[in-house]
Design a protein around this motif. Structure first.
Motif, PDB file in Angstrom:
ATOM      1  N   LEU A   4      -7.248   2.801  -6.478  1.00 19.85           N
ATOM      2  CA  LEU A   4      -6.173   3.524  -6.857  1.00 19.85           C
ATOM      3  C   LEU A   4      -5.699   3.031  -8.333  1.00 19.85           C
ATOM      4  CD1 LEU A   4      -4.207   5.904  -6.889  1.00 19.85           C
ATOM      5  CD2 LEU A   4      -2.450   4.233  -5.796  1.00 19.85           C
ATOM      6  N   PHE A   5      -5.574   1.878  -8.939  1.00 17.76           N
ATOM      7  CA  PHE A   5      -5.362   1.189  -9.949  1.00 17.76           C
ATOM      8  C   PHE A   5      -6.544   1.854 -10.913  1.00 17.76           C
ATOM      9  CE2 PHE A   5      -6.336  -1.543 -13.373  1.00 17.76           C
ATOM     10  CZ  PHE A   5      -5.126  -1.276 -14.124  1.00 17.76           C
ATOM     11  N   TYR A  12       3.646  11.910  -4.635  1.00 12.72           N
ATOM     12  CA  TYR A  12       2.570  11.770  -3.536  1.00 12.72           C
ATOM     13  C   TYR A  12       3.096  12.314  -2.073  1.00 12.72           C
ATOM     14  CZ  TYR A  12       4.797   7.109  -3.713  1.00 12.72           C
ATOM     15  OH  TYR A  12       5.651   6.127  -3.603  1.00 12.72           O
ATOM     16  N   PRO A  13       2.130  12.809  -1.107  1.00 14.29           N
ATOM     17  CA  PRO A  13       2.837  13.117   0.059  1.00 14.29           C
ATOM     18  C   PRO A  13       2.955  11.785   0.987  1.00 14.29           C
ATOM     19  CG  PRO A  13       0.340  13.612  -0.332  1.00 14.29           C
ATOM     20  CD  PRO A  13       0.886  13.229  -1.594  1.00 14.29           C
ATOM     21  N   PRO A  14       3.792  11.902   2.210  1.00 12.21           N
ATOM     22  CA  PRO A  14       3.913  10.820   2.926  1.00 12.21           C
ATOM     23  C   PRO A  14       2.463  10.384   3.604  1.00 12.21           C
ATOM     24  CG  PRO A  14       5.398  12.419   3.574  1.00 12.21           C
ATOM     25  CD  PRO A  14       4.664  13.226   2.345  1.00 12.21           C
ATOM     26  N   GLU A  15       1.567  11.306   3.606  1.00  5.38           N
ATOM     27  CA  GLU A  15       0.310  11.157   4.304  1.00  5.38           C
ATOM     28  C   GLU A  15      -0.785  10.300   3.151  1.00  5.38           C
ATOM     29  OE1 GLU A  15       1.655  13.901   3.954  1.00  5.38           O
ATOM     30  OE2 GLU A  15       2.340  14.046   6.228  1.00  5.38           O
ATOM     31  N   ALA A  16      -0.450  10.166   2.081  1.00  2.00           N
ATOM     32  CA  ALA A  16      -1.030   9.467   0.926  1.00  2.00           C
ATOM     33  C   ALA A  16      -1.262   8.167   1.400  1.00  2.00           C
ATOM     34  CB  ALA A  16      -0.419   9.630  -0.341  1.00  2.00           C
ATOM     35  N   ASN A  17      -2.448   7.355   1.020  1.00  2.00           N
ATOM     36  CA  ASN A  17      -2.492   5.984   1.218  1.00  2.00           C
ATOM     37  C   ASN A  17      -1.378   5.261   0.835  1.00  2.00           C
ATOM     38  OD1 ASN A  17      -3.253   3.123   0.512  1.00  2.00           O
ATOM     39  ND2 ASN A  17      -5.522   3.832   0.759  1.00  2.00           N
ATOM     40  N   ALA A  18      -1.073   4.108   1.537  1.00  3.40           N
ATOM     41  CA  ALA A  18       0.386   3.588   1.511  1.00  3.40           C
ATOM     42  C   ALA A  18       0.272   2.771  -0.061  1.00  3.40           C
ATOM     43  CB  ALA A  18       0.423   2.527   2.393  1.00  3.40           C
ATOM     44  N   GLY A  19      -0.805   2.500  -0.473  1.00  2.00           N
ATOM     45  CA  GLY A  19      -1.171   1.929  -1.812  1.00  2.00           C
ATOM     46  C   GLY A  19      -0.361   2.926  -2.951  1.00  2.00           C
ATOM     47  N   TRP A  20      -0.104   4.162  -2.602  1.00  2.99           N
ATOM     48  CA  TRP A  20       0.454   4.886  -3.620  1.00  2.99           C
ATOM     49  C   TRP A  20       2.039   4.466  -4.056  1.00  2.99           C
ATOM     50  CZ3 TRP A  20      -0.423   9.223  -6.964  1.00  2.99           C
ATOM     51  CH2 TRP A  20      -1.918   9.276  -7.030  1.00  2.99           C
ATOM     52  N   ALA A  21       2.443   3.802  -3.143  1.00  4.63           N
ATOM     53  CA  ALA A  21       3.797   3.377  -3.638  1.00  4.63           C
ATOM     54  C   ALA A  21       3.711   2.311  -4.803  1.00  4.63           C
ATOM     55  CB  ALA A  21       4.237   2.296  -2.429  1.00  4.63           C
ATOM     56  N   ARG A  22       2.546   1.953  -5.078  1.00  3.71           N
ATOM     57  CA  ARG A  22       2.287   1.166  -6.535  1.00  3.71           C
ATOM     58  C   ARG A  22       2.062   1.903  -7.601  1.00  3.71           C
ATOM     59  NH1 ARG A  22      -0.526  -4.643  -5.879  1.00  3.71           N
ATOM     60  NH2 ARG A  22       0.443  -4.802  -8.008  1.00  3.71           N
ATOM     61  N   SER A  23       1.762   3.365  -7.258  1.00  8.99           N
ATOM     62  CA  SER A  23       1.073   4.120  -8.588  1.00  8.99           C
ATOM     63  C   SER A  23       2.184   4.010  -9.780  1.00  8.99           C
ATOM     64  CB  SER A  23       1.088   5.534  -7.957  1.00  8.99           C
ATOM     65  OG  SER A  23       1.041   6.373  -8.950  1.00  8.99           O
ATOM     66  N   THR A  24       3.267   4.027  -9.575  1.00 10.70           N
ATOM     67  CA  THR A  24       4.199   4.330 -10.773  1.00 10.70           C
ATOM     68  C   THR A  24       3.889   2.845 -11.653  1.00 10.70           C
ATOM     69  OG1 THR A  24       5.728   5.779 -10.038  1.00 10.70           O
ATOM     70  CG2 THR A  24       6.393   4.186 -11.804  1.00 10.70           C
ATOM     71  N   GLU A  25       3.785   1.688 -10.834  1.00 16.00           N
ATOM     72  CA  GLU A  25       3.621   0.237 -11.441  1.00 16.00           C
ATOM     73  C   GLU A  25       2.305   0.427 -12.329  1.00 16.00           C
ATOM     74  OE1 GLU A  25       3.076  -2.501  -8.608  1.00 16.00           O
ATOM     75  OE2 GLU A  25       2.576  -4.170  -9.991  1.00 16.00           O
ATOM     76  N   TYR A  26       1.013   1.176 -11.551  1.00 13.98           N
ATOM     77  CA  TYR A  26      -0.084   0.970 -12.310  1.00 13.98           C
ATOM     78  C   TYR A  26       0.123   2.028 -13.539  1.00 13.98           C
ATOM     79  CZ  TYR A  26      -2.045  -0.402  -7.702  1.00 13.98           C
ATOM     80  OH  TYR A  26      -2.329  -1.038  -6.587  1.00 13.98           O
ATOM     81  N   PHE A  73      -4.103  -6.386 -16.101  1.00  9.19           N
ATOM     82  CA  PHE A  73      -3.484  -6.062 -14.977  1.00  9.19           C
ATOM     83  C   PHE A  73      -3.648  -7.034 -14.072  1.00  9.19           C
ATOM     84  CE2 PHE A  73      -2.331  -4.298 -10.850  1.00  9.19           C
ATOM     85  CZ  PHE A  73      -0.798  -3.920 -11.253  1.00  9.19           C
ATOM     86  N   TYR A  74      -4.863  -7.606 -13.871  1.00  8.63           N
ATOM     87  CA  TYR A  74      -5.287  -8.489 -12.724  1.00  8.63           C
ATOM     88  C   TYR A  74      -5.521  -9.867 -13.036  1.00  8.63           C
ATOM     89  CZ  TYR A  74      -6.305  -4.630  -9.494  1.00  8.63           C
ATOM     90  OH  TYR A  74      -5.734  -3.427  -8.845  1.00  8.63           O
ATOM     91  N   HIS A  75      -4.892  -9.994 -14.586  1.00 15.04           N
ATOM     92  CA  HIS A  75      -4.875 -11.525 -15.190  1.00 15.04           C
ATOM     93  C   HIS A  75      -6.449 -11.915 -14.978  1.00 15.04           C
ATOM     94  CE1 HIS A  75      -0.864 -11.230 -15.651  1.00 15.04           C
ATOM     95  NE2 HIS A  75      -0.443 -10.849 -14.287  1.00 15.04           N
ATOM     96  N   ASP A  76      -7.528 -11.313 -15.339  1.00  8.59           N
ATOM     97  CA  ASP A  76      -8.865 -11.814 -15.021  1.00  8.59           C
ATOM     98  C   ASP A  76      -9.392 -11.804 -16.312  1.00  8.59           C
ATOM     99  OD1 ASP A  76     -11.039 -11.892 -13.367  1.00  8.59           O
ATOM    100  OD2 ASP A  76     -10.889  -9.877 -12.549  1.00  8.59           O
ATOM    101  N   THR A  77     -10.700 -12.395 -16.248  1.00  7.60           N
ATOM    102  CA  THR A  77     -11.508 -12.637 -17.405  1.00  7.60           C
ATOM    103  C   THR A  77     -13.049 -12.260 -16.913  1.00  7.60           C
ATOM    104  OG1 THR A  77     -11.700 -14.976 -16.743  1.00  7.60           O
ATOM    105  CG2 THR A  77     -10.031 -14.546 -18.492  1.00  7.60           C
ATOM    106  N   VAL A  78     -13.817 -12.149 -17.780  1.00  3.08           N
ATOM    107  CA  VAL A  78     -15.158 -11.609 -17.883  1.00  3.08           C
ATOM    108  C   VAL A  78     -16.020 -12.858 -17.824  1.00  3.08           C
ATOM    109  CG1 VAL A  78     -17.254 -10.395 -18.681  1.00  3.08           C
ATOM    110  CG2 VAL A  78     -14.961  -9.396 -18.947  1.00  3.08           C
ATOM    111  N   GLY A  79     -16.510 -13.155 -16.528  1.00  2.00           N
ATOM    112  CA  GLY A  79     -17.353 -14.550 -16.096  1.00  2.00           C
ATOM    113  C   GLY A  79     -18.863 -14.248 -16.798  1.00  2.00           C
ATOM    114  N   PRO A  80     -19.368 -15.397 -16.959  1.00  2.00           N
ATOM    115  CA  PRO A  80     -20.767 -15.605 -17.654  1.00  2.00           C
ATOM    116  C   PRO A  80     -21.821 -14.434 -17.032  1.00  2.00           C
ATOM    117  CG  PRO A  80     -20.241 -17.624 -16.640  1.00  2.00           C
ATOM    118  CD  PRO A  80     -19.120 -16.719 -16.362  1.00  2.00           C
TER     119      PRO A  80
END
Ligand SMILES: [Zn+2]
Length: 649
Positions: A401-402, A340-354, A444-451
């Motif tokens: 991004l995720f 990713y280019p340096p101008e990409a959203n800072a969130g791209w630092a987590r792209s590889t984790e995603y 990923f978000y340790h989430d569940t589906v609510g009623p």
């Protein structure tokens, strides 16, 4: 003249016999119009069996490519030469081949240009380009060199027919050689393109070489035009690809890099080796290093050629830029990468984790990821998938991004491994992928589906508003404003509904869905193959559900009409009058509340609607029934909830 004598004579004639008694009325004569009638599917054959398997006579063509291409970054022109070894595994002798020339959508007179408003997402947005084909030749026939016989061709929009100089019998192969070039559009229908960053141009390259159209047993040649909205249908094969770019550029592509010594520095090679063994993200080119001379190997020519090999893939894509931040990690021998280019959203630092989470999650849950690398590239394309490499918008960050990363990487399973026809059956890749994305996100978000928050329940709003079309529609026939609803959301919500609330047994569903993936990996399934395979493995006839959900826009509306009690010598019997005025029947989850404050949950199977859309549920309860509610968990996409509850007046 009528005289009295004549009248008398007439009266004395014998009376006419009395008419026969009227014939009894014929009984009503009707066809089976029940929503439970068997879904009409193509007759099973030894190619595609009634069980939903590919049969013993199943065949599939194969196309192996060698591509030599270079990118001129001054003119944005890609010049390529390719050989295609086409193996005819069909029982037919072929006298011509069809190839896809997707870049021709950017010709001013193309059908795509006529159909799409200039600024539409899937348009070229005013760019005029298209392929220049220098020549098409036959190089080899049946494995024997035949000395570059030129082949006559006819271009029809985005497809081209090449006449074979000799018929290609079953079991034989022919090798074609093509030379071509095209100018890379800036906005290539949001599937490829280029964008200028302060450090230079960033290219995302796809639909970049003439590709064999699919010849299959169901339709022969698949020659649907590339109009923008509909994606692709491609044969599997092995690829040997070289890409020549300016020395300052870094390339990421489908496949294994074969010449790292020539294009990477010793530091980068060491970092990649470390990353492959690392669960966490390792910098290959750190942000502080971007664009610096030491990130490129020293000396040599002003260009560098990157050499890749990819096996059992239906396509190849790549990206190139002089200013990529590059990081990576490893999962189970798979190199996970982000550029990713340096101008990409800072969130791209987590792209590889995603990306790592996604590859791991889908591998463990559904089918092991079969390729050596998985790459996420930031650029102008908002979200698009190719084998081993995806393009996600550089402005995306955090949950956005995720979401786009896990979606585009989920396409590695549908359609990259399970090779359905995206142009005709977008729900079989977008829908199935959106379905598996649900669980990737929850994990990923340790989430569940609510009623009331399940995708199936949320679909009720779109269905009630009529923002629906049959998902079985070909991609280019779907209203662009409804594409996401119809081909992504609805099929995903339908499978979620089936898994959790119709089958109501996630283990049984998962076994069946995995079986479908295994049976059709690297093959070309049709909708019938999916429906049959699921029924076979689930042990259910789901004609009613496939028809109502995928072929039609039938809605679910379950209702409690009334409740009555009957006293006799055996005691008090409660009769609950249920109705299903919507065209799509469903199992009924009932919650019955008694006067003593207790509640009882009852599941009535979908078969209660076999005799019609009214049903009486009759029982003795321990106390007076004071309330009856259908689907209290709000699991079903019921379009009218106000008729779901009855309370004792
Ligand atoms: Zn998608």
């Amino acid at each position: 003249m009528l005289t009295l004598a004549l009248v008398l004579a007439a009266l004395q004639q014998p009376a006419a016999p009395p008419p026969p008694p009227p014939a009894p009325a014929l009984p009503p004569q009707v066809g089976d119009t029940s929503p439970f009638r068997r879904l009409a599917l193509p007759s099973p054959t030894l190619l595609r069996e009634g069980s939903g398997r590919a049969g013993p006579r199943y065949w599939q063509q194969r196309a192996d490519y060698t591509i030599r291409a270079s990118l001129d970054t001054a003119t944005h022109v890609i010049t390529g030469r390719e050989t295609i070894r086409y193996s005819n595994n069909s029982p037919d002798t072929l006298t011509y081949l069809w190839l896809q020339l997707d870049q021709n959508i950017y010709r001013a007179n193309s059908r795509g240009a006529a159909l799409n408003p200039t600024d539409a997402r899937f348009a070229g947005q005013g760019f005029e380009g298209g392929y220049t084909i220098e020549y098409v030749r036959a190089l080899q026939r049946f494995g024997q060199a035949i000395g570059r016989a030129p082949l006559a061709t006819t271009v029809n929009g985005t497809v081209m027919r090449a006449e074979l100089d000799r018929p290609l019998p079953p079991g034989q192969n022919v090798t074609l050689e093509l030379a071509y070039r095209f100018e890379v559009p800036e906005h290539g229908s949001d599937r490829m393109g280029r964008e200028r960053f302060p450090g230079g141009w960033l290219y995302e390259i796809a639909q970049w070489y003439p590709r064999l159209a699919v010849y299959d047993d169901v339709r022969g040649w698949n020659t649907e035009q590339y109009l923008g909205q509909g994606e692709f249908y491609l044969e599997y094969g092995d690829f040997d690809v070289t890409i020549t770019v300016p020395r300052s550029f870094v390339v990421a592509a489908t496949g294994t890099l074969l010449n790292p010594l020539e294009v990477l520095t010793p530091t980068e090679r060491a970092r990649l080796a470390q990353a492959l063994k690392s669960d966490t993200t390792v910098a290959v080119i750190a942000k502080t290093e971007v664009g610096q001379a030491f990130t490129r190997p020293v000396g040599g020519t002003p260009t560098r050629t990157w050499h890749y090999s990819a096996k059992s893939v239906r396509d190849v894509a790549w990206a190139a830029a002089p200013n990529f931040i590059w990081d990576a990690s490893g999962y189970n021998g798979v190199l996970i990468q982000s550029l990713y280019p340096p101008e990409a959203n800072a969130g791209w630092a987590r792209s590889t984790e995603y990306a790592r989470h996604s590859i791991k999650h889908y591998s463990e849950k559904w089918f092991r990821y079969p390729y050596p690398t998985a790459i996420n590239v930031a650029g102008p394309v908002g979200g698009m998938e190719y084998p081993m490499i995806v393009f996600c918008g550089h402005r995306a960050g955090d949950r956005g991004l995720f979401g786009v990363t896990t979606h585009e990487l989920g396409h590695q399973w549908f359609p990259m491994v399970v090779g359905s026809n995206e142009r005709l059956y977008p729900w079989m890749d977008e829908g199935f992928n959106s379905f598996i994305n649900i669980y990737s996100g929850l994990a990923f978000y340790h989430d569940t589906v609510g009623p009331g928050r399940s995708p199936a329940a949320q679909w009720a709003r779109a269905a009630a508003a009529g923002r629906d079309q049959p998902p079985i529609l070909a991609a280019d026939r779907v209203n662009p404003a409804l594409l996401g609803n119809v081909e992504y959301f609805k099929p995903a919500a339908g499978l979620y509904l089936l898994r959790h609330h119709i089958i109501d047994d996630t283990t049984r569903f998962d076994r069946a869905f995995r079986e479908y993936i295994r049976r059709w990996a690297y093959k070309h399934p049709t909708p019938a193959d999916f429906f049959r395979s699921m029924e076979d493995a689930l042990g259910e006839d789901l004609s009613w559900f496939w028809r109502g959900w995928f072929y039609r826009t039938d809605v679910i509306d379950l209702a409690v009409d009334s409740v009555r009690v009957r006293q006799d010598s055996t005691g008090t019997t409660t009769r609950i009058f249920l109705a299903s005025p919507g065209a799509l029947p469903m199992p009924v989850d009932l919650r019955v509340t008694l006067a003593n404050g207790s509640t009882e949950d009852v599941r009535l199977p979908v078969e209660i609607w076999w005799l019609g859309n009214h049903y009486v549920y009759e029982r003795k309860f321990a106390a007076d029934v004071v309330k009856v509610e259908i689907d209290p968990g709000q699991n079903f996409p019921d379009v009218r909830r106000e008729n779901n509850v009855w309370t004792k007046p």
